[in-house]
Design a protein around this motif. Structure first.
Motif, mmCIF file in Angstrom:
data_model
loop_
_atom_site.group_PDB
_atom_site.id
_atom_site.type_symbol
_atom_site.label_atom_id
_atom_site.label_comp_id
_atom_site.label_asym_id
_atom_site.label_seq_id
_atom_site.Cartn_x
_atom_site.Cartn_y
_atom_site.Cartn_z
ATOM 1 N N TYR A 137 0.922 -1.570 0.405
ATOM 2 C CA TYR A 137 -0.090 0.192 0.492
ATOM 3 C C TYR A 137 1.058 1.075 -0.082
ATOM 4 N N TRP B 27 1.635 3.195 -3.499
ATOM 5 C CA TRP B 27 0.597 3.722 -4.070
ATOM 6 C C TRP B 27 0.807 5.200 -3.752
ATOM 7 N N GLU C 209 0.213 -0.872 -8.179
ATOM 8 C CA GLU C 209 -0.186 -0.044 -6.794
ATOM 9 C C GLU C 209 0.012 1.551 -7.791
ATOM 10 N N ASN D 63 -7.012 4.368 3.370
ATOM 11 C CA ASN D 63 -6.548 2.970 2.611
ATOM 12 C C ASN D 63 -5.973 2.209 3.181
#
Length: 486
Positions: free
Chosen positions: A56, A59, A110, A292
């Motif tokens: 994550y 991103w 991502e 997120n």
């Protein structure tokens, strides 16, 4: 049918209708609320730690890298190509999710999604370059409604397909691939704007500024306005007016840079607007971080491998509640220049409490409720902030200010990700992360409670200038719903 006929018959109706249709299908991402269960489940089989501390964050870093270049390219290429690119990368996103195996493919996923989010600036600013000033409010209402309805419909449909129809996560990702493909095809229908906002040459800057304030939108492009000098030697200026060589000329680039600098100075010349922009950047950074990673918190409290997942239903409900909170701002008669900063502090405090509820409860439904409360507070406050900034700025400054605020917010989010989340640094677990996010929002609330109390005490008995009162009335009757920051 009557609404469609009205749109089709007006000069602003067709681009508004097509962009609204695109916004609906582009945001109808049925599988998005179930991304984390899909990644850590049997289909991708990636550990929760890798998803949290490695995947994550990619991103966030990519989004920051793309945002400013995309902002300039959006204006330089006149919006439409960037919207087409967004549609293309949405499709490639779900192709990767459905058919690409391995961790490396998810890294590319991502990066692809960072392109999608960075190019949202093209979606948000496109309509203002093809319609007249008097239609801004109505067109914005259509676009925001289309986005919100698309997201709510997609999340709700995803929950129904998973819980009632018994479809697995791969099936709903395949369906989402279909809806995003429709959005990609619709993007080609958009008419290309005939002018850009900053890359338009010195001779047209004053013309555009005046037309945006005083004149209806013209069918002739400002870039195509012919001067006496051009009439005398049309061949000399043909390439400069219609070709890329003119757009890339030193004079045009200098003009664009000068206009950007003037817009920047106008945007941040007011201390009042600086404070609102500061809240925008601080709060949006925390909001995006929670958005997120919230699915990881839900999976921590109620693991998807052993529990029923209601992420889609929760996201759909949160969008509706948040939209209602934001919409209500247009009907609340408050002097925001006096009480606005105090409202930022109060509702930020409620949002901070909601984050602590998320992290301290062991009940998944209490966690869902805390998330709904947090998201509603943010959408309410970002709407108020939008009013206060937008009604005081020209169109060039409007676009630039929201771009800069988003860039600052993303920079702050990147710092949080790098320090708190990234496995190369602290790599904290999801519970500790949310404790830090709650503390972060509590600090924001304290800062603005102090500032808001001072502002309310000093301005309450101070007469307000007539022009400010007029601008305040505009803010009371216009509602702009923000699902994602510009």
């Amino acid at each position: 049918m009557g609404c469609w006929a009205e749109l089709k018959s007006s000069d602003w109706g067709f681009p508004t209708a097509v962009l609204s249709l695109y916004g609906f299908f582009a945001n109808c991402r049925i599988a998005e609320p179930f991304l984390t269960p899909y990644l850590i489940g049997p289909y991708k089989n990636i550990s929760e730690e890798v998803v949290t501390n490695y995947l994550y964050p990619i991103w966030t870093y990519s989004y920051l890298a793309f945002l400013f270049p995309v902002f300039l390219l959006t204006d330089f290429l006149r919006h439409k190509p960037l919207i087409v690119v967004q549609g293309l990368f949405l499709v490639s996103n779900y192709v990767l999710l459905c058919f690409a195996p391995g961790l490396l493919s998810m890294v590319f996923l991502e990066i692809h999604y960072a392109v999608v989010t960075a190019t949202e600036v093209a979606y948000f600013s496109y309509i203002y370059s093809v319609i007249s000033l008097e239609n801004y409010q109505r067109a914005t209402g259509y676009l925001r409604s289309a986005m919100l309805f698309g997201y709510t419909f997609g999340a709700g449909l995803g929950q129904v397909l998973v819980s009632l129809a018994g479809l697995d996560y791969f099936d709903i990702n395949a369906i989402t691939l279909g809806t995003t493909s429709v959005a990609f095809l619709i993007s080609f229908w958009l008419p290309r704007p005939r002018r850009s906002m900053f890359f338009k040459g010195r001779k047209t800057v004053a013309w555009v500024r005046q037309s945006q304030r005083e004149l209806p939108w013209r069918t002739d492009s400002p870039d195509e306005t012919v001067s006496d000098e051009e009439e005398a030697s049309p061949g000399k200026h043909k390439m400069e007016r219609h070709g890329n060589a003119g757009w890339c000329s030193r004079k045009n680039v200098f003009s664009a840079g000068h206009l950007l600098w003037q817009s920047f100075r106008e945007s941040y010349s007011s201390r009042h607007l600086i404070y609102w922009s500061l809240w925008w950047a601080l709060a949006t950074a925390g909001y995006m971080q929670i958005l997120n990673y919230i699915q990881l918190m839900w999976d921590h409290i109620a693991p998807s491998a052993t529990s029923s997942v209601y992420n889609g239903g929760v996201e759909a409900a949160c969008s509706l509640v948040g939209a209602a909170a934001a919409f209500s701002v247009g009907y609340i008669k408050v002097n925001w220049s006096v009480w606005g900063e105090l409202a930022l502090g109060l509702f930020s405090a409620i949002g901070a409490g909601a984050v602590f509820l998320i992290v301290l409860t062991s009940n998944i439904w209490a966690c869902y409720a805390g998330y709904a409360l947090f998201k509603s507070c943010y959408m309410l406050l970002i709407t108020i902030t939008t009013f206060q900034i937008a009604v005081n700025l020209s169109m060039e400054c409007y676009a630039l200010t929201f771009g800069i605020n988003t860039f600052v917010a993303l920079s702050l989010q990147t710092m949080m990700t790098l320090i708190v989340v990234d496995g190369a640094t602290l790599g904290l677990d999801i519970v500790t992360q949310f404790i830090i996010y709650g503390t972060y929002h509590a600090v924001i609330s304290v800062l603005f409670l102090i500032r808001g109390t001072y502002t309310a005490c000093t301005k309450r008995h101070t007469p307000e200038p007539p022009d400010n009162k007029q601008k305040e009335s505009v803010g009371e009757h216009v509602a702009v719903i923000h699902e994602e920051p510009f």
